[in-house]
Design a protein around this motif. Structure first.
Motif, PDB file in Angstrom:
ATOM      1  N   ALA A   1      20.258 -13.647  28.692  1.00  0.00           N
ATOM      2  CA  ALA A   1      20.032 -15.095  28.784  1.00  0.00           C
ATOM      3  C   ALA A   1      21.343 -15.826  29.067  1.00  0.00           C
ATOM      4  O   ALA A   1      21.402 -16.715  29.920  1.00  0.00           O
ATOM      5  N   GLY A   2      22.389 -15.467  28.363  1.00  0.00           N
ATOM      6  CA  GLY A   2      23.684 -16.103  28.598  1.00  0.00           C
ATOM      7  C   GLY A   2      24.219 -15.812  29.983  1.00  0.00           C
ATOM      8  O   GLY A   2      24.796 -16.684  30.635  1.00  0.00           O
ATOM      9  N   GLY A   3      24.032 -14.595  30.433  1.00  0.00           N
ATOM     10  CA  GLY A   3      24.471 -14.231  31.774  1.00  0.00           C
ATOM     11  C   GLY A   3      23.746 -15.020  32.849  1.00  0.00           C
ATOM     12  O   GLY A   3      24.333 -15.374  33.874  1.00  0.00           O
ATOM     13  N   ALA A   4      22.482 -15.320  32.614  1.00  0.00           N
ATOM     14  CA  ALA A   4      21.712 -16.100  33.575  1.00  0.00           C
ATOM     15  C   ALA A   4      22.269 -17.508  33.720  1.00  0.00           C
ATOM     16  O   ALA A   4      22.085 -18.158  34.750  1.00  0.00           O
ATOM     17  N   PHE A   5      22.969 -17.990  32.696  1.00  0.00           N
ATOM     18  CA  PHE A   5      23.575 -19.328  32.731  1.00  0.00           C
ATOM     19  C   PHE A   5      25.072 -19.270  33.017  1.00  0.00           C
ATOM     20  O   PHE A   5      25.794 -20.230  32.774  1.00  0.00           O
ATOM     21  N   ASP A   6      25.534 -18.132  33.506  1.00  0.00           N
ATOM     22  CA  ASP A   6      26.940 -17.945  33.887  1.00  0.00           C
ATOM     23  C   ASP A   6      27.926 -18.181  32.749  1.00  0.00           C
ATOM     24  O   ASP A   6      29.038 -18.641  32.980  1.00  0.00           O
ATOM     25  N   LEU A   7      27.522 -17.876  31.530  1.00  0.00           N
ATOM     26  CA  LEU A   7      28.462 -17.944  30.407  1.00  0.00           C
ATOM     27  C   LEU A   7      29.354 -16.706  30.429  1.00  0.00           C
ATOM     28  O   LEU A   7      28.896 -15.623  30.789  1.00  0.00           O
ATOM     29  N   PRO A   8      30.617 -16.848  30.043  1.00  0.00           N
ATOM     30  CA  PRO A   8      31.485 -15.664  29.951  1.00  0.00           C
ATOM     31  C   PRO A   8      31.095 -14.825  28.730  1.00  0.00           C
ATOM     32  O   PRO A   8      31.338 -15.210  27.599  1.00  0.00           O
ATOM     33  N   ILE A   9      30.444 -13.699  28.982  1.00  0.00           N
ATOM     34  CA  ILE A   9      29.877 -12.865  27.920  1.00  0.00           C
ATOM     35  C   ILE A   9      30.376 -11.436  28.044  1.00  0.00           C
ATOM     36  O   ILE A   9      30.495 -10.899  29.144  1.00  0.00           O
ATOM     37  N   ALA A  10      30.611 -10.836  26.883  1.00  0.00           N
ATOM     38  CA  ALA A  10      30.921  -9.408  26.811  1.00  0.00           C
ATOM     39  C   ALA A  10      30.041  -8.804  25.725  1.00  0.00           C
ATOM     40  O   ALA A  10      29.595  -9.494  24.808  1.00  0.00           O
ATOM     41  N   VAL A  11      29.798  -7.510  25.839  1.00  0.00           N
ATOM     42  CA  VAL A  11      29.015  -6.792  24.830  1.00  0.00           C
ATOM     43  C   VAL A  11      29.857  -5.620  24.338  1.00  0.00           C
ATOM     44  O   VAL A  11      30.416  -4.868  25.139  1.00  0.00           O
ATOM     45  N   LEU A  12      29.934  -5.494  23.019  1.00  0.00           N
ATOM     46  CA  LEU A  12      30.627  -4.376  22.373  1.00  0.00           C
ATOM     47  C   LEU A  12      29.598  -3.557  21.616  1.00  0.00           C
ATOM     48  O   LEU A  12      28.870  -4.090  20.768  1.00  0.00           O
ATOM     49  N   PHE A  13      29.505  -2.276  21.939  1.00  0.00           N
ATOM     50  CA  PHE A  13      28.617  -1.364  21.222  1.00  0.00           C
ATOM     51  C   PHE A  13      29.439  -0.698  20.131  1.00  0.00           C
ATOM     52  O   PHE A  13      30.433  -0.025  20.410  1.00  0.00           O
ATOM     53  N   LEU A  14      29.016  -0.901  18.895  1.00  0.00           N
ATOM     54  CA  LEU A  14      29.776  -0.478  17.724  1.00  0.00           C
ATOM     55  C   LEU A  14      28.831   0.205  16.740  1.00  0.00           C
ATOM     56  O   LEU A  14      27.639  -0.102  16.715  1.00  0.00           O
ATOM     57  N   ASP A  15      29.357   1.088  15.936  1.00  0.00           N
ATOM     58  CA  ASP A  15      28.566   1.800  14.930  1.00  0.00           C
ATOM     59  C   ASP A  15      27.355   2.463  15.592  1.00  0.00           C
ATOM     60  O   ASP A  15      27.486   3.083  16.625  1.00  0.00           O
ATOM     61  N   ASP A  16      26.150   2.309  15.011  1.00  0.00           N
ATOM     62  CA  ASP A  16      24.964   2.952  15.574  1.00  0.00           C
ATOM     63  C   ASP A  16      24.529   2.339  16.901  1.00  0.00           C
ATOM     64  O   ASP A  16      23.681   2.889  17.600  1.00  0.00           O
ATOM     65  N   GLY A  17      25.113   1.212  17.272  1.00  0.00           N
ATOM     66  CA  GLY A  17      24.810   0.600  18.560  1.00  0.00           C
ATOM     67  C   GLY A  17      25.159   1.493  19.735  1.00  0.00           C
ATOM     68  O   GLY A  17      24.597   1.342  20.819  1.00  0.00           O
ATOM     69  N   VAL A  18      26.074   2.448  19.535  1.00  0.00           N
ATOM     70  CA  VAL A  18      26.436   3.359  20.635  1.00  0.00           C
ATOM     71  C   VAL A  18      25.260   4.244  21.047  1.00  0.00           C
ATOM     72  O   VAL A  18      25.238   4.736  22.167  1.00  0.00           O
TER      73      VAL A  18
ATOM     74  N   TYR B   1      31.907  -2.877  26.442  1.00  0.00           N
ATOM     75  CA  TYR B   1      32.871  -2.088  25.682  1.00  0.00           C
ATOM     76  C   TYR B   1      32.139  -1.210  24.677  1.00  0.00           C
ATOM     77  O   TYR B   1      31.048  -1.549  24.208  1.00  0.00           O
ATOM     78  N   VAL B   2      32.781  -0.115  24.312  1.00  0.00           N
ATOM     79  CA  VAL B   2      32.233   0.770  23.290  1.00  0.00           C
ATOM     80  C   VAL B   2      33.386   1.226  22.406  1.00  0.00           C
ATOM     81  O   VAL B   2      34.493   1.484  22.890  1.00  0.00           O
ATOM     82  N   ALA B   3      33.132   1.293  21.106  1.00  0.00           N
ATOM     83  CA  ALA B   3      34.152   1.733  20.158  1.00  0.00           C
ATOM     84  C   ALA B   3      34.254   3.252  20.189  1.00  0.00           C
ATOM     85  O   ALA B   3      33.269   3.954  19.914  1.00  0.00           O
ATOM     86  N   GLN B   4      35.421   3.750  20.536  1.00  0.00           N
ATOM     87  CA  GLN B   4      35.654   5.189  20.624  1.00  0.00           C
ATOM     88  C   GLN B   4      35.353   5.878  19.297  1.00  0.00           C
ATOM     89  O   GLN B   4      34.746   6.938  19.274  1.00  0.00           O
ATOM     90  N   ARG B   5      35.772   5.271  18.201  1.00  0.00           N
ATOM     91  CA  ARG B   5      35.529   5.879  16.891  1.00  0.00           C
ATOM     92  C   ARG B   5      34.032   6.036  16.618  1.00  0.00           C
ATOM     93  O   ARG B   5      33.596   7.055  16.084  1.00  0.00           O
ATOM     94  N   SER B   6      33.244   5.050  16.987  1.00  0.00           N
ATOM     95  CA  SER B   6      31.792   5.128  16.795  1.00  0.00           C
ATOM     96  C   SER B   6      31.198   6.279  17.594  1.00  0.00           C
ATOM     97  O   SER B   6      30.310   6.989  17.109  1.00  0.00           O
ATOM     98  N   LEU B   7      31.681   6.464  18.821  1.00  0.00           N
ATOM     99  CA  LEU B   7      31.219   7.593  19.627  1.00  0.00           C
ATOM    100  C   LEU B   7      31.558   8.918  18.960  1.00  0.00           C
ATOM    101  O   LEU B   7      30.716   9.810  18.845  1.00  0.00           O
ATOM    102  N   GLU B   8      32.799   9.042  18.505  1.00  0.00           N
ATOM    103  CA  GLU B   8      33.251  10.283  17.874  1.00  0.00           C
ATOM    104  C   GLU B   8      32.492  10.582  16.590  1.00  0.00           C
ATOM    105  O   GLU B   8      32.092  11.723  16.349  1.00  0.00           O
TER     106      GLU B   8
END
Length: 119
Positions: A28-45, A78-85
């Motif tokens: 939704a934010g991307g559709a409105f051209d907002l500057p957005i980033a996503v970080l996958f952390l913990d079980d989100g990976v 982005y993804v947290a390397q530690r979460s992946l490991e």
């Protein structure tokens, strides 16, 4: 001027609505051209794993939502390397282009954004 938004996705795709809601907010934010980033952390990976079988849990596949992120202008992934490991996914490859971050880089990333939503 738009405020920048970082969405931290910490839930596995099958553990509840959090993973889907994080992606919906990003789209939704991307559709409105907002500057957005996503970080996958913990079980989100686990969302990045291509071996999911959501139908067996009567869930919908989040793969299409993930693939749509760049089309909606959400390219800072982005993804947290530690979460992946910690979850045995350190050698995981994905069709999405994302940057792996160590712990200090995760902290620096969070500090760069005006608003942070954690789901």
């Amino acid at each position: 001027m738009s405020k920048s938004l970082l969405i931290i996705s910490r839930q596995a795709p099958w553990s509840g609505p959090g993973a889907r809601e994080a992606l919906d907010i990003a789209l939704a934010g991307g559709a409105f051209d907002l500057p957005i980033a996503v970080l996958f952390l913990d079980d989100g990976v686990f969302q990045l794993s291509g071996t999911q079988q959501p139908a067996s849990l009567q869930q919908k596949d989040l793969g299409a939502n993930l693939q749509a992120l760049p089309m909606f202008g959400v390219e800072a992934l982005y993804v947290a390397q530690r979460s992946l490991e910690e979850r045995g996914l350190q050698d995981h490859s994905s069709s999405l282009a994302f940057e792996r971050l160590d712990d200090s880089s995760v902290s620096a990333l969070i500090d760069r954004y005006d608003l942070v939503i954690t789901l």
